[in-house]
Design a protein around this motif. Structure first.
Motif, short mmCIF file in Angstrom:
data_model
loop_
_atom_site.label_atom_id
_atom_site.label_comp_id
_atom_site.label_asym_id
_atom_site.label_seq_id
_atom_site.Cartn_x
_atom_site.Cartn_y
_atom_site.Cartn_z
N ARG A 97 -59.97 92.25 33.82
CA ARG A 97 -60.82 92.76 34.92
C ARG A 97 -60.04 93.85 35.65
N LEU A 98 -60.75 94.92 36.03
CA LEU A 98 -60.14 95.99 36.82
C LEU A 98 -60.91 96.14 38.12
N LEU A 99 -60.24 95.88 39.23
CA LEU A 99 -60.84 95.99 40.56
C LEU A 99 -60.39 97.29 41.20
N ILE A 100 -61.31 98.21 41.41
CA ILE A 100 -61.01 99.50 42.02
C ILE A 100 -61.52 99.46 43.46
N SER A 133 -62.97 108.41 32.01
CA SER A 133 -63.82 107.39 31.39
C SER A 133 -64.07 107.60 29.89
N PRO A 134 -64.23 108.85 29.39
CA PRO A 134 -64.46 108.98 27.95
C PRO A 134 -63.31 108.50 27.09
N PHE A 135 -62.10 108.39 27.65
CA PHE A 135 -60.95 107.94 26.89
C PHE A 135 -60.78 106.42 26.95
N ILE A 136 -61.67 105.75 27.64
CA ILE A 136 -61.59 104.30 27.80
C ILE A 136 -62.67 103.65 26.95
N ARG A 176 -64.64 99.45 29.79
CA ARG A 176 -65.35 99.98 30.97
C ARG A 176 -66.27 98.93 31.60
N LYS A 177 -66.76 98.00 30.80
CA LYS A 177 -67.63 96.95 31.32
C LYS A 177 -66.89 96.00 32.26
N LYS A 178 -65.56 96.02 32.21
CA LYS A 178 -64.76 95.12 33.03
C LYS A 178 -64.37 95.75 34.37
N PHE A 179 -64.85 96.97 34.64
CA PHE A 179 -64.50 97.66 35.87
C PHE A 179 -65.45 97.26 37.00
#
Length: 572
Positions: free
Chosen positions: A306-309, A324-327, A332-335
């Motif tokens: 999980r990534l919490l921004i 984002s295109p490099f991820i 990305r669904k975990k952001f």
């Protein structure tokens, strides 16, 4: 953008599928070239998906025995009856899943079935199909990579990253294993010592764990002087530091698995963007960030749970557009992104992190030891030449060497043996193409390789790091002899072995190009066959190798040590 089938101009029985795209960037904050690269990456991904779809339907036709499809032509409407559109209901299609059974008997297959308690304790819930994929990929690694095999948790991450497609997971896993060996990533935590400037100004660190028991990493990106760190350390040192963080994360996951009694294979990252502004979009800094993301995505899949921004400012959408295109899409669904103080309310930080460990700078009561950062003093900046020399040093700190092999131009390595009964050991990976490995013995020393005549005119030879020692005038059986049977090695294989020398003299280790058989022709050629043909026509292979000469007593001690840890050497 277009994707149109057309008739081949030279053979009307063939159909061509063409794709084209047009991109016109007027202005994008000075990142026009970066956006172009992003668009090209997305376009290349689209082409790859289109290729997979075409191949799928070609295989479907072949399985049904269809080798010819007549050209479609519209039926002319009847002049007496009006044309009435007919709606054809879609046929129900039942998907079928075929599982390739190993060649062993049923009893042998049962032996390799994973223990249910082991799965629950260390791997998590797996369906029978997923368990089968894990076993098959692990056994393939055991057959081709004769040295240390990654743990099941590590293999499982690559399978999950490719939705348990064994072929795709095997490809990226082999590339990652080669990368890890080349740069000695397995020893990074023991050998890497972070420079003092990172301790003082890199605003990241580990901080307890989240509610799921995952290790928690906090990064105060808005307080980080990215330009100062790049100018003081260089891109390679920053990359090496981030890799050490990921290796530490894997170690903490193993520890938490033992502590909490359930499988924990990933960690949570909290990124605080307070203070982020346009100075963080300094182009060399963004370039370094994109490269770090690319390396981490390729070699540490499914490690971010999980990534919490938090506290995302107005400039964040610009940075997100670049990054984002490099991820990977699954990543990305975990952001989870929070603007302003939204993270403090319901559905915010307290849903994922216990209140008592929320850092003080986020309104919590826990003292966080993550450095506050600040501007890196310009006195610590280094010149471009110093940074370049340091980067070369970092990437050459490896015991492995690489070599190119061409058709008609093998790569050869000379080893002089003084004492008989010495042991020559080797460890090499076939990075590209198929090669044949030989060992020869000669009583006389080969002449040093001749200097490339092209180099005297300032022209770089395409052979690069290719060395040939055996003179063309030498005769096998007269000037030199073969002491081991030739070993054919496929692309992606990792080979370890040893040879006990019987005579003193000069031993030559040789890797030469292995010509592949011609592709079988069919009425419906597959794209893979075309690509294989192109690969053969390139006449180039690549290996990465390490060799060492040991005394017989030292070699026996090493073998005993390897067996003690469960990693026996392959004997040739």
């Amino acid at each position: 953008f277009s994707h149109l089938p057309v008739v081949h101009p030279e053979n009307e029985e063939w159909t061509c599928f063409e794709q084209s795209a047009s991109l016109d960037i007027k202005s994008f904050f000075g990142f026009e070239s970066t956006v172009e690269k992003i668009a090209m990456k997305q376009y290349a991904s689209s082409i790859k998906k289109g290729k997979e779809i075409i191949e799928y339907y070609l295989r479907e036709l072949e399985e049904e025995g269809i080798t010819y499809v007549p050209r479609w032509s519209p039926c002319p409407p009847s002049p007496t009856k009006p044309v009435v559109p007919v709606v054809i209901p879609a046929l129900p299609i039942t998907p079928t899943i075929s599982i390739e059974a190993p060649p062993e008997s049923v009893n042998e297959i049962q032996v390799y079935k994973l223990d249910a308690d082991y799965i629950k304790r260390y791997l998590g819930d797996l369906t029978p199909l997923q368990e089968s994929c894990l076993i098959r990929l692990r056994r393939w690694l055991q057959e081709t990579h004769k040295g240390k095999i990654p743990k099941d948790e590590h293999i499982l991450r690559f399978l999950r990253a490719r939705d348990f497609n064994i072929d795709k997971a095997r490809e990226i896993l082999c590339q990652s294993l080669t990368w890890r060996k080349q740069h000695q990533v397995d020893y990074l935590l023991d050998t890497w010592s972070s420079p003092q400037v990172l301790h003082d100004y890199y605003t990241g660190g580990w901080h307890h764990h989240d509610k799921d028991g995952r290790p928690l990493y906090i990064l105060r990106l808005g307080h980080m002087d990215t330009k100062g760190l790049v100018r003081a350390l260089g891109e390679e040192s920053l990359l090496r530091h981030v890799l050490s963080i990921n290796e530490e994360g894997l170690r903490r996951c193993e520890e938490n698995t033992k502590v909490f009694g359930r499988p924990i294979s990933c960690w949570t990252c909290l990124v605080d963007l307070e203070g982020l502004n346009m100075r963080h979009l300094w182009r060399p800094g963004v370039k370094a960030l994109l490269r770090i993301i690319e390396v981490v995505e390729a070699n540490y899949p499914e490690t971010l749970g999980r990534l919490l921004i938090l506290r995302a400012p107005r400039v964040f959408p610009v940075l997100w557009t670049l990054v984002s295109p490099f991820i990977d899409e699954n990543t990305r669904k975990k952001f989870l992104i929070y603007a302003g103080n939204d993270y403090q309310g319901p559905g915010g930080l307290v849903d994922y992190i216990d209140k008592e460990i929320i850092p003080d700078f986020l309104g919590g009561e826990c003292m966080c030891e993550v450095p506050e950062g600040g501007l890196v003093p310009k006195s610590l900046y280094r010149t471009a030449e110093e940074l370049e020399n340091d980067e070369i040093r970092l990437w050459t700190e490896t015991i492995y060497q690489s070599a190119s092999i061409f058709k008609g131009a093998p790569h050869e390595l000379l080893i002089e043996i003084i004492d008989a009964s010495s042991v020559i050991t080797w460890d090499f990976d076939v990075c590209k193409g198929d090669v044949i490995f030989n060992i020869y013995h000669s009583k006389r020393a080969p002449q040093p390789p001749r200097k490339d005549p092209l180099a005297t005119h300032g022209i770089t030879s395409p052979a690069g790091n290719n060395v040939q020692l055996i003179d063309k005038s030498w005769l096998l059986g007269q000037d030199y002899s073969m002491v081991e049977s030739p070993l054919t090695c496929k692309e992606g294989e990792s080979v370890q072995g040893s040879h006990v020398t019987r005579w003193p003299g000069f031993y030559i280790l040789q890797w030469r190009f292995h010509s592949m058989p011609a592709c079988a022709t069919t009425n419906l050629p597959r794209v893979d066959d075309v690509l294989a043909t192109l690969q053969v026509s390139s006449h180039k292979c690549k290996v990465m190798y390490y060799t060492e000469v040991l005394g017989s007593e030292d070699f026996r001690c090493d073998v005993v040590e390897d067996l003690r840890f469960g990693f026996p050497q392959k004997k040739e």
